[in-house]
Design an enzyme around this catalytic site. Structure first.
Site, PDB file in Angstrom:
ATOM      1  N   ARG A  81       0.833  -1.209   0.000  1.00 31.33           N
ATOM      2  CA  ARG A  81       0.000   0.000   0.000  1.00 31.33           C
ATOM      3  C   ARG A  81       0.868   1.260   0.000  1.00 31.33           C
ATOM      4  O   ARG A  81       0.539   2.256  -0.624  1.00 31.33           O
ATOM      5  CB  ARG A  81      -0.944  -0.037   1.214  1.00 31.33           C
ATOM      6  N   LYS A 183      -3.053   6.191   1.306  1.00 32.83           N
ATOM      7  CA  LYS A 183      -3.047   6.621   2.710  1.00 32.83           C
ATOM      8  C   LYS A 183      -2.338   7.984   2.771  1.00 32.83           C
ATOM      9  O   LYS A 183      -1.258   8.135   3.340  1.00 32.83           O
ATOM     10  CB  LYS A 183      -2.378   5.566   3.596  1.00 32.83           C
ATOM     11  N   GLU A 219     -16.816   4.544   3.992  1.00 32.59           N
ATOM     12  CA  GLU A 219     -16.115   4.024   5.168  1.00 32.59           C
ATOM     13  C   GLU A 219     -16.235   5.009   6.319  1.00 32.59           C
ATOM     14  O   GLU A 219     -16.801   6.091   6.178  1.00 32.59           O
ATOM     15  CB  GLU A 219     -14.647   3.751   4.837  1.00 32.59           C
TER      16      GLU A 219
HETATM   17  C1  LIG Z   1      -9.582   5.792   6.232  1.00 29.03           C
HETATM   18  C2  LIG Z   1      -9.203   4.437   6.697  1.00 29.03           C
HETATM   19  N1  LIG Z   1      -9.951   3.385   6.283  1.00 29.03           N
HETATM   20  C3  LIG Z   1      -9.641   2.138   6.649  1.00 29.03           C
HETATM   21  C4  LIG Z   1      -8.573   1.855   7.476  1.00 29.03           C
HETATM   22  C5  LIG Z   1      -8.272   0.446   7.842  1.00 29.03           C
HETATM   23  O1  LIG Z   1      -7.105   0.004   7.217  1.00 29.03           O
HETATM   24  P1  LIG Z   1      -6.192  -1.125   7.872  1.00 29.03           P
HETATM   25  O2  LIG Z   1      -7.079  -2.264   8.160  1.00 29.03           O
HETATM   26  O3  LIG Z   1      -5.165  -1.411   6.862  1.00 29.03           O
HETATM   27  O4  LIG Z   1      -5.640  -0.523   9.120  1.00 29.03           O
HETATM   28  C6  LIG Z   1      -7.761   2.912   7.926  1.00 29.03           C
HETATM   29  C7  LIG Z   1      -6.578   2.712   8.769  1.00 29.03           C
HETATM   30  O5  LIG Z   1      -6.522   2.172   9.806  1.00 29.03           O
HETATM   31  C8  LIG Z   1      -8.090   4.219   7.538  1.00 29.03           C
HETATM   32  O6  LIG Z   1      -7.349   5.255   7.951  1.00 29.03           O
END
Ligand SMILES: Cc1ncc(COP(=O)(O)O)c(C=O)c1O
Length: 339
Positions: A81, A183, A219
């Site tokens: 990622r 991210k 989300e």
């Molecule tokens: C906006 C967002 N969505 C989803 C997630 C979940 O991602 P991950 O399971 O890789 O931590 C995160 C981070 O924790 C996030 O910042």
């Protein structure tokens, strides 16, 4: 082992021994940097990151298993990622080997900050940004990558309680064809105002809708969403504006292959959330956390009665069980660290 009150860890930054630092110029490859004592850094006020938000990061955790071994959980997925996020933000693309080596080195030097078995985890934050200066809008020449760590407990105060969510009707998190699936630090700044408003109204977090027509949920500000109806689980499909969560991917596999449920990555409406048997969110920080109520324009919809639903609880147990070495790691997700 450090002398820390492990039973009362929150989700805050605590200073540790060291942090990792490396630099790279545009057109060059990331080369191994090194550890330096934990502390503040200097930046020009004209740094690319400060003016044009050229930065992205990752988040992963180290756990101590029941056999007292320190493990990471699927860090190759964070590396993948990070490669995608850096490419999207015109930062020199970071390769997997470099990323993993930096994370491991930082973790090993701070290994005594990993909480004991069952008492939390060591949060690891790899972050990269444009360091050199820019006045006109452009990708800058020079980039800094750092990794710092902090021992953490639960993300939400008061432990795992069903969350009170509110729907963001006035703000979007990410645009179609924007940077929602990276991210990128800018995604988080966009979420701060709606989050602050929600917290002022006594909600825990915000549900963002798709920016195109607001017909579907995307989300939560820091986690992915899942909904259970009967024997089917749905989660919003990755359409470019949702972060591809590593916990999301793991929960899909556990629900399908370990529990035997049907999992659909598809469009999900608010009505489906309101009528669901269980709603939960997933993320490295939140793990698997139940959703108790959702408040939209038409008022409050109660989903859970103060306790975790059966499936939410099962998935949380399976996931944390694998991470702590209590449940067999049949998918090969653990990445053991040699101390
Ligand atoms: C906006 C967002 N969505 C989803 C997630 C979940 O991602 P991950 O399971 O890789 O931590 C995160 C981070 O924790 C996030 O910042």
């Amino acid at each position: 082992m450090q002398k820390i009150d492990w039973d009362n860890l929150g989700f805050d930054v605590r200073e540790t021994r060291s942090m990792y630092k490396a630099n790279c110029r545009i057109g060059e490859e990331w080369k191994l940097g090194g550890l330096i004592p934990y502390g503040t850094i200097e930046l020009s006020p004209a740094a690319g990151v400060l003016n044009y938000g050229q930065g992205c990061f990752e988040g992963t955790k180290a756990y101590r298993t029941i056999k007292n071994q320190v493990v990471l959980f699927r860090p190759e997925m964070n590396a993948k990622r990070m490669a995608m996020s850096t490419r999207r933000l015109c930062i020199p693309e970071m390769n997997k080997e470099f990323f993993l080596q930096a994370v491991e080195e930082t973790l090993i030097d701070n290994i005594d900050y990993v909480p004991p078995y069952g008492k939390g985890s060591l949060y690891i934050r790899p972050i990269v940004w444009g360091t050199s200066t820019a006045l006109g809008v452009k990708p800058v020449e020079e980039y800094t990558f750092m990794v710092f760590v902090s021992p953490v407990g639960p993300y939400f105060k008061g432990g795992v309680k069903p969350l009170r969510l509110t729907v963001s009707n006035d703000y979007h998190r990410a645009a179609p064809k924007g940077i929602g699936n990276a991210k990128a630090i800018g995604n988080y700044s966009a979420s701060l105002y709606p989050l602050t408003e929600a917290k002022n109204r006594d909600f825990d977090e915000v549900i963002f809708l798709n920016a195109k027509d607001e017909k579907f949920v995307e989300e939560v500000g820091s986690a992915n969403l899942f909904v259970l109806t009967g024997n089917t689980i749905k989660t919003p499909k990755l359409d470019g504006s949702i972060l591809p969560g590593i916990t999301r991917d793991s929960v899909i596999t556990l629900a399908k292959d370990t529990i035997g449920l049907e999992v659909l990555e598809t469009n999900v409406t608010l009505t489906e959330l309101y009528d669901a048997d269980e709603v939960f969110c997933t993320g490295t920080a939140v793990v698997v956390t139940p959703v108790g109520s959702i408040t939209g324009l038409d008022g409050k919809h109660k989903i859970a009665d103060g306790k975790m639903g059966q499936l939410t609880s099962k998935l949380r147990q399976l996931l944390t069980g694998i991470q702590r070495g209590d449940v067999s790691d049949e998918f090969g997700w653990l990445y053991p660290i040699k101390e």
